[in-house]
Design an enzyme around this catalytic site. Structure first.
Site, PDB file in Angstrom:
ATOM      1  N   ARG A  44       0.838  -1.209   0.000  1.00  0.00           N
ATOM      2  CA  ARG A  44       0.000   0.000   0.000  1.00  0.00           C
ATOM      3  C   ARG A  44       0.873   1.261   0.000  1.00  0.00           C
ATOM      4  NH1 ARG A  44      -1.945   1.443   4.642  1.00  0.00           N
ATOM      5  NH2 ARG A  44      -2.526  -0.671   5.257  1.00  0.00           N
ATOM      6  N   TYR A  96     -17.067  16.971 -13.954  1.00  0.00           N
ATOM      7  CA  TYR A  96     -17.390  15.538 -14.098  1.00  0.00           C
ATOM      8  C   TYR A  96     -18.461  15.126 -13.073  1.00  0.00           C
ATOM      9  CZ  TYR A  96     -16.787  10.486 -13.890  1.00  0.00           C
ATOM     10  OH  TYR A  96     -17.005   9.139 -13.889  1.00  0.00           O
ATOM     11  N   ASP A 167      -8.191  19.058 -13.670  1.00  0.00           N
ATOM     12  CA  ASP A 167      -8.502  17.703 -14.118  1.00  0.00           C
ATOM     13  C   ASP A 167      -8.200  17.674 -15.616  1.00  0.00           C
ATOM     14  OD1 ASP A 167      -9.685  15.401 -15.147  1.00  0.00           O
ATOM     15  OD2 ASP A 167     -11.314  15.406 -13.669  1.00  0.00           O
ATOM     16  N   LYS A 192      -9.323   6.700 -18.977  1.00  0.00           N
ATOM     17  CA  LYS A 192      -9.712   7.263 -20.266  1.00  0.00           C
ATOM     18  C   LYS A 192      -8.543   7.211 -21.265  1.00  0.00           C
ATOM     19  CE  LYS A 192     -13.347   7.890 -17.797  1.00  0.00           C
ATOM     20  NZ  LYS A 192     -13.701   9.146 -17.146  1.00  0.00           N
TER      21      LYS A 192
END
Ligand SMILES: *Cc1c(COP(=O)(O)O)cnc(C)c1O
Length: 379
Positions: A44, A96, A167, A192
């Site tokens: 992690r 978004y 973004d 994306k």
């Protein structure tokens, strides 16, 4: 070096000279018994495969720090974890849908305020207060492709001691470099364009600021929304063709947009910079093209459902940026997390279609649209 080259030059952590970096699945790593120390301890916190990807993500933008997350929303959440109760964040209203949902559902519980602007590009000092800690922008915005001036907002934010977050999902480092224009943090949904094949979920954060980087690293450890090793290496491989893919996708988009603008079956086409002469000028200054996403509305006399059924090449699905063309209706799909009023303010009508162009042959795409117009025209 040019980004075409930087995208290819992946780190080579294999001891066997493998050209493609290996997948390190280990969740834990041996430590020195005496010093309790090692390059890696627990996955992690860090892992060589994620580390390889993170260095590629940073390198694409020539940023100092890069971070990989399990999804774009995990990346967005890590950025919001920099906020404290009482802080205000300014957004454009066409943000978004998932980010909007975060602001609507989680901000109140965390004591945070999100303020939305229909035209974030024209805000002034008067719109910021001592509570304003962050301006969070998508440019071009989703799905109306509105553009804001990154350099101007960076100055405005910094004058008030606030951070500018961009973004950059729709542009990627190939077409737009917000950190060079004064942004403090860049987030991306790597699901994306970076991933590009509609086969993985991932998110990215980049910054040149050491303190911010330390806090993003902390959020990886605390929230645990990190990208696992196998997907890290698949994404790293996908990024190698990012410059090629997005260049071809953008060429296709330019030709489709030009064709649709002339077509009697179309009422409106929205593409990056198309909103006004002013936004076109800003976009041309700060980005290297329109990208591969545009939106449109059919003219009266054309039946939308028939049109969507008739199109053979694109899939009807949310998401964007992949090698295959996708079309969607934001109002009921990606942006259903927004309230009807918020959608109306942002210009997201119920019949607006968003199109993400793939790498198919352009003549096939043009022919597909033309036959769909013929099918959808009311006789
Ligand atoms: C998809 C998307 C996100 C969220 O990314 P996920 O990978 O789906 O979590 C954030 N911002 C923009 C602009 C997006 O298109």
């Amino acid at each position: 070096m040019h980004i075409d080259t930087r995208a290819i030059l992946a780190p080579r952590t294999s001891e066997f000279g493998a050209v493609v970096p290996p997948v390190h699945l280990s969740s834990t790593f041996e430590l020195d018994i005496d010093t309790i120390d090692g390059d890696y301890a627990y996955q992690r916190g860090s892992n060589p495969s994620r580390g390889d990807l993170e260095s590629v993500i940073a390198n694409l933008e020539e940023a100092k720090h890069g971070f990989a997350f399990a999804t774009g929303m995990a990346a967005v959440s890590s950025v919001f974890s920099l906020l404290s109760p009482g802080d205000e964040v300014l957004f454009s209203s066409n943000v978004y849908g998932g980010t909007f949902r975060y602001v609507e559902k989680i901000f109140p519980r965390a004591g945070l305020t999100g303020t939305f602007f229909d035209d974030l590009g024209s805000i002034t000092s008067a719109d910021l207060s001592e509570k304003t800690r962050m301006i969070f922008v998508e440019t071009p915005g989703n799905p109306t492709l509105r553009v804001v001036d990154i350099e101007r907002l960076a100055k405005l934010a910094h004058e008030h001691g606030a951070l500018l977050v961009i973004d950059n999902t729709f542009m990627t480092a190939v077409l737009q470099r917000p950190l060079d224009m004064g942004a403090d943090l860049v987030v991306q949904s790597a699901t994306k364009f970076l991933g590009g094949h509609s086969d993985l979920l991932a998110g990215a954060v980049t910054t040149n600021d050491d303190d911010l980087a330390e806090n993003i690293r902390l959020s990886q450890k605390v929230f645990g929304g990190v990208l696992e090793p196998f997907t890290s290496i698949r994404l790293l491989q996908a990024i190698k063709t990012l410059p090629l893919r997005i260049t071809r996708q953008q060429e296709n988009a330019e030709k489709l947009v030009a064709h649709l603008r002339e077509h009697p079956g179309i009422a409106t086409v929205l593409s990056a910079g198309s909103f006004s002469e002013h936004e076109r000028e800003i976009h041309e200054r700060q980005a290297a093209g329109i990208g591969a996403v545009f939106s449109f509305e059919l003219a009266e006399g054309y039946e939308l459902k028939t049109f969507l059924h008739a199109l053979e090449i694109p899939s009807f699905a949310v998401s964007l940026g992949g090698v295959e063309s996708l079309m969607s209706i934001p109002a009921t799909m990606s942006h259903d997390g927004m309230t009807q009023a918020a959608r109306e303010r942002a210009g997201i009508t119920d019949t607006l279609v968003r199109f993400s162009v793939g790498i198919e042959n352009i003549n096939d795409l043009l022919a597909d649209f033309d036959q769909a117009f013929d099918a959808a025209k009311n006789s």
